[in-house]
Design a protein around this motif. Structure first.
Motif, PDB file in Angstrom:
ATOM      1  N   ALA A   1       0.670  -1.119  -0.177  1.00 39.90           N
ATOM      2  CA  ALA A   1      -0.028  -0.019  -0.110  1.00 39.90           C
ATOM      3  C   ALA A   1       0.779   1.300  -0.007  1.00 39.90           C
ATOM      4  N   TYR A   2       1.874   1.165   0.559  1.00 39.36           N
ATOM      5  CA  TYR A   2       2.823   2.324   0.751  1.00 39.36           C
ATOM      6  C   TYR A   2       3.509   2.667  -0.742  1.00 39.36           C
ATOM      7  N   ARG A   3       3.754   1.680  -1.052  1.00 41.30           N
ATOM      8  CA  ARG A   3       4.417   1.726  -2.454  1.00 41.30           C
ATOM      9  C   ARG A   3       3.559   2.222  -3.503  1.00 41.30           C
ATOM     10  N   LYS A   4       2.465   1.631  -3.543  1.00 39.36           N
ATOM     11  CA  LYS A   4       1.508   2.013  -4.373  1.00 39.36           C
ATOM     12  C   LYS A   4       0.960   3.458  -4.406  1.00 39.36           C
ATOM     13  N   ALA A   5       0.958   4.028  -3.052  1.00 39.37           N
ATOM     14  CA  ALA A   5       0.643   5.214  -2.909  1.00 39.37           C
ATOM     15  C   ALA A   5       1.803   6.120  -3.336  1.00 39.37           C
ATOM     16  N   GLU A   6       2.821   5.758  -3.247  1.00 43.50           N
ATOM     17  CA  GLU A   6       4.063   6.514  -3.762  1.00 43.50           C
ATOM     18  C   GLU A   6       4.096   6.659  -5.298  1.00 43.50           C
ATOM     19  N   ARG A   7       3.717   5.552  -6.010  1.00 39.11           N
ATOM     20  CA  ARG A   7       3.555   5.597  -7.575  1.00 39.11           C
ATOM     21  C   ARG A   7       2.154   6.499  -8.012  1.00 39.11           C
ATOM     22  N   SER A   8       1.281   6.522  -7.210  1.00 38.68           N
ATOM     23  CA  SER A   8       0.177   7.306  -7.408  1.00 38.68           C
ATOM     24  C   SER A   8       0.525   8.648  -7.403  1.00 38.68           C
ATOM     25  N   LEU A   9       1.290   9.120  -6.274  1.00 43.49           N
ATOM     26  CA  LEU A   9       1.386  10.434  -5.949  1.00 43.49           C
ATOM     27  C   LEU A   9       2.425  11.027  -7.044  1.00 43.49           C
ATOM     28  N   ALA A  10       3.479  10.011  -7.370  1.00 41.85           N
ATOM     29  CA  ALA A  10       4.332  10.366  -8.281  1.00 41.85           C
ATOM     30  C   ALA A  10       3.630  10.734  -9.743  1.00 41.85           C
ATOM     31  N   GLY A  11       2.420  10.192  -9.829  1.00 46.06           N
ATOM     32  CA  GLY A  11       1.944  10.569 -11.349  1.00 46.06           C
ATOM     33  C   GLY A  11       0.844  11.840 -11.213  1.00 46.06           C
ATOM     34  N   SER A  12       0.343  11.757 -10.059  1.00 47.64           N
ATOM     35  CA  SER A  12      -0.563  13.128  -9.870  1.00 47.64           C
ATOM     36  C   SER A  12      -0.009  14.344  -9.331  1.00 47.64           C
ATOM     37  N   ASP A  13       1.207  14.142  -8.610  1.00 48.10           N
ATOM     38  CA  ASP A  13       1.637  15.344  -7.979  1.00 48.10           C
ATOM     39  C   ASP A  13       3.301  15.005  -7.911  1.00 48.10           C
ATOM     40  N   PRO A  14       3.893  14.891  -9.095  1.00 51.07           N
ATOM     41  CA  PRO A  14       5.270  14.435  -9.312  1.00 51.07           C
ATOM     42  C   PRO A  14       6.257  15.470  -8.625  1.00 51.07           C
ATOM     43  N   SER A  15       5.678  16.790  -8.353  1.00 55.17           N
ATOM     44  CA  SER A  15       6.752  17.775  -7.685  1.00 55.17           C
ATOM     45  C   SER A  15       6.747  17.368  -6.243  1.00 55.17           C
ATOM     46  N   CYS A  16       5.848  16.726  -5.722  1.00 58.63           N
ATOM     47  CA  CYS A  16       6.007  16.357  -4.098  1.00 58.63           C
ATOM     48  C   CYS A  16       7.402  15.436  -3.825  1.00 58.63           C
ATOM     49  N   HIS A  17       7.407  14.429  -4.457  1.00 59.49           N
ATOM     50  CA  HIS A  17       8.763  13.753  -4.325  1.00 59.49           C
ATOM     51  C   HIS A  17       8.327  12.971  -2.946  1.00 59.49           C
ATOM     52  N   LEU A  18       7.510  12.063  -3.113  1.00 58.67           N
ATOM     53  CA  LEU A  18       6.890  11.686  -1.554  1.00 58.67           C
ATOM     54  C   LEU A  18       7.456  10.346  -1.627  1.00 58.67           C
ATOM     55  N   PRO A  19       8.396  10.081  -0.470  1.00 56.18           N
ATOM     56  CA  PRO A  19       8.950   8.500  -0.417  1.00 56.18           C
ATOM     57  C   PRO A  19       7.929   7.682   0.369  1.00 56.18           C
ATOM     58  N   TRP A  20       8.034   6.258  -0.112  1.00 57.64           N
ATOM     59  CA  TRP A  20       7.025   5.566   0.472  1.00 57.64           C
ATOM     60  C   TRP A  20       7.504   5.063   2.211  1.00 57.64           C
ATOM     61  N   GLN A  21       8.683   5.388   2.333  1.00 58.59           N
ATOM     62  CA  GLN A  21       9.412   5.087   3.543  1.00 58.59           C
ATOM     63  C   GLN A  21       8.690   6.236   4.571  1.00 58.59           C
ATOM     64  N   LEU A  22       8.300   7.547   4.232  1.00 59.34           N
ATOM     65  CA  LEU A  22       7.670   8.476   4.959  1.00 59.34           C
ATOM     66  C   LEU A  22       6.250   7.853   5.317  1.00 59.34           C
ATOM     67  N   LEU A  23       5.635   7.354   4.524  1.00 61.03           N
ATOM     68  CA  LEU A  23       4.407   6.757   4.846  1.00 61.03           C
ATOM     69  C   LEU A  23       4.595   5.345   6.052  1.00 61.03           C
ATOM     70  N   ALA A  24       5.871   4.720   5.607  1.00 60.30           N
ATOM     71  CA  ALA A  24       5.940   3.643   6.488  1.00 60.30           C
ATOM     72  C   ALA A  24       6.286   4.101   7.654  1.00 60.30           C
ATOM     73  N   ALA A  25       6.949   5.052   7.875  1.00 60.26           N
ATOM     74  CA  ALA A  25       7.585   5.720   9.352  1.00 60.26           C
ATOM     75  C   ALA A  25       6.079   6.255  10.121  1.00 60.26           C
ATOM     76  N   ILE A  26       5.231   7.013   9.244  1.00 56.04           N
ATOM     77  CA  ILE A  26       3.913   7.527   9.892  1.00 56.04           C
ATOM     78  C   ILE A  26       3.286   6.156  10.458  1.00 56.04           C
TER      79      ILE A  26
END
Length: 601
Positions: free
Chosen positions: A107-132
């Protein structure tokens, strides 16, 4: 959960400082880091606001719109660098804390890919979702999720009633948190219902936005972290994003420590086999350690020693000092002495005598759905006066999979000022049938119970994907002929969708509905031309369409097949001029196709 405070908080902050020194740090260096942490006001590279004794700038705070409830797990990653398993390290699995349950990690990795497509300037790392996710719920309570990613039991934060946390009165009718009085943070990423209403997302494409589903919650958390144009590759934006999730400097340090740890490497573990948090809080051991889960309890008063508003710095008061006990009042024999209050009048107590239903005695729901407001009762005295703060126990009796929050068959709530109470949200489960919910007044066996007969109807068959199984490309037929046989497969969440309703609609090539006598059609009674049919799939989720007659008018057409759960299949149909003039054949049943049920013409 209540955060560490005072000298205990100082001990935890030692870990924050030492977490940045994980790799081969000597005992002397660790000792130096410990002393630095005990005397420093901020972590290296992080500018923190001035705070209280625990170094937290916003003790008990809850910014408007923040997902979390200021409750989180405080333990930190181990000092050893994780070593994920792999070909280069056979047999190595790394420290236990570097294992993330399979569905949660996906789920974390999928969310990273989704955000990379919809908001590429954010650079969300899935590891941040894992940390939270680790800090908020221990990775969904060690990966205790079903195959769709939904938690097996609710993960709830403390009741936000102003006692040590913010006060947020109920915003969802208890639909998500089972609490009709106050809100609680919900799910693996701990969203408050009012925040979920703004930021909820459908991460697994099932057409629902469920904070209890790790795919939905991870995507929603990613969207929240990225908003306001943040670039999480920039340190200031990263800190701002984490603090917006839970505005606490200690929280920021905890999340960043896990972020660094997960960036060193993780490994996948089976769902349900992930490590559980050792500190109290949401997702700890599934028993609610460290938080008050009584849905009906009230706390309208200000918290002891505080203002009643955590955003203004209120916090639970320390244990009382015996030296602070008030001295015994001096005796007085003068009846006119104002210091002598005289004989106090014994307070009268409203004794529960009657328990009555408020609403229908019959409750009907569908398998898999929730009943949020179906078991309301009222407690009164013999004189009919409402009894506040009476404890009402709800119990599920009968063979059923229905449960209250935390997979419980019983729950206890308190009546409000009007003497009314309502059970926490009841999840009907997947088993159809009838059972009874009994409501009783705790401690008053003489009060007759209230009964609610509950019927769970079978869930409607669902389908979210339609596919053609007899070929591909344009469906072609000459005017006046019959189109080739069309066979369809329907599935729901990857499995065969038996008995699912499918609507077939004939359209012009430009999307317009055909008029009578034009375009392809299905045969209705007495040869009527139908452009819309309702059909059902068979036990294997398959559907063979009835004969589709091409009609007499050449041109491009479409056949659209849809389901209520989002299944959508559009087939291009081309009707070519007939090789010899003819009229459409008189429709006759073939005996090999199902008889359609006309819904429109």
């Amino acid at each position: 959960m209540a955060r560490y405070r005072g000298r205990h908080a100082a001990a935890k902050h030692v870990d924050f400082a030492s977490a940045g020194l994980r790799r081969s740090v000597s005992n002397a260096a660790v000792a130096a880091a410990v002393m630095a942490a005990l005397t420093a006001s901020q972590a290296p590279g992080i500018e923190l606001a001035q705070g209280g004794a625990d170094g937290d700038s916003t003790t008990g705070s809850l910014p408007d719109g923040a997902p979390g409830d200021d409750s989180y797990h405080t333990e930190l990653p181990p000092l050893a660098t994780p070593v994920p398993p792999g070909d280069d390290a056979p047999g190595e699995v790394g420290p236990e804390q570097s294992g993330i349950p399979a569905s949660v990690l996906a789920a974390y990795r999928k969310a990273e890919r989704s955000l990379a497509g919809s908001d590429p300037s954010c650079h969300l790392p899935w590891q941040l979702l894992a940390a939270i996710g680790k800090v908020e719920s221990g990775q969904a309570r060690g990966g205790a999720v079903d195959k769709a990613g939904t938690t097996l039991a609710p993960i709830l934060g403390p009741q936000l009633n102003g006692a040590g946390f913010a006060r947020i009165h109920d915003t969802d009718g208890g639909a998500y948190d089972g609490d009709p009085r106050y809100d609680r943070a919900v799910g693996p990423m701990q969203f408050i219902p009012s925040t979920w209403a703004d930021w909820g997302a459908d991460g697994n494409g099932d057409g629902r936005k469920d904070p209890n589903n790790i795919h939905d919650a991870a995507l929603a958390a990613g969207g929240y972290l990225c908003h306001d144009g943040r670039d999480l590759a920039v340190k200031a934006d990263l800190d701002s994003a984490v603090l917006s999730y839970n505005h606490s400097d200690a929280y920021l340090r905890t999340v960043l420590a896990w972020l660094d740890f997960y960036r060193e490497g993780v490994h996948e573990v089976p769902d349900g086999a992930g490590p559980l948090p050792t500190s109290p809080g949401a997702g700890g051991d599934g028993l609610g350690v460290g938080r008050d889960d009584r849905a009906g309890d009230t706390a309208d008063e200000a918290s002891p020693g505080g203002t009643g508003n955590p955003s203004e710095g209120s916090s639970p008061s320390p244990e009382p000092d015996p030296s602070d006990e008030p001295s015994e009042p001096s005796e007085s024999t003068d009846p006119g002495d104002p210091a002598d209050p005289g004989d106090p009048t014994e307070p009268t107590e409203d004794v529960p005598a009657v328990l009555e239903r408020v609403g229908a005695a019959q409750v009907t729901t569908t398998a898999g759905h929730k009943v949020a407001d179906g078991y309301r009762v009222r407690v009164t005295t013999e004189d009919g006066a409402p009894v506040a703060e009476a404890k009402v126990r709800y119990e599920i009796v009968g063979e059923t999979g229905a449960r209250f929050p935390r997979d419980a068959r019983a729950a206890e709530v308190s009546t409000g000022a009007e003497g009314t109470a309502n059970a926490p949200a009841l999840l009907a489960g997947s088993q159809p049938g009838t059972f009874t919910v009994f409501a009783t007044v705790t401690g008053h066996d003489g009060v007759t119970a209230a009964e609610f007969t509950t019927t769970v109807a079978p869930a409607e068959p669902r389908a979210d994907l339609l596919q053609r199984v007899d070929g591909e490309g344009v469906v072609q037929a000459e005017a006046g002929a019959v189109c080739p046989v069309l066979r369809i497969s329907a599935t729901y969440q990857g499995g065969a969708a038996a008995g699912a309703a499918v609507t077939a609609t004939v359209l012009h090539g430009d999307g317009r509905a055909p008029t009578a006598g034009t375009g392809p059609y299905f045969a209705g009674e007495a040869g009527a031309e139908l452009h819309t049919l309702s059909l059902d799939t068979d036990a294997e989720g398959r559907l063979t369409l009835p004969d589709l007659y091409a009609g007499d008018e050449p041109g491009p057409y479409r056949l659209r097949l849809t389901t209520v759960d989002g299944g959508d299949l559009v087939l291009d149909v081309s009707v070519t001029p007939a090789s010899t003039p003819s009229h459409s054949p008189t429709p006759t049943p073939t005996g090999t196709t199902p008889t359609p049920t006309p819904t429109a013409s």
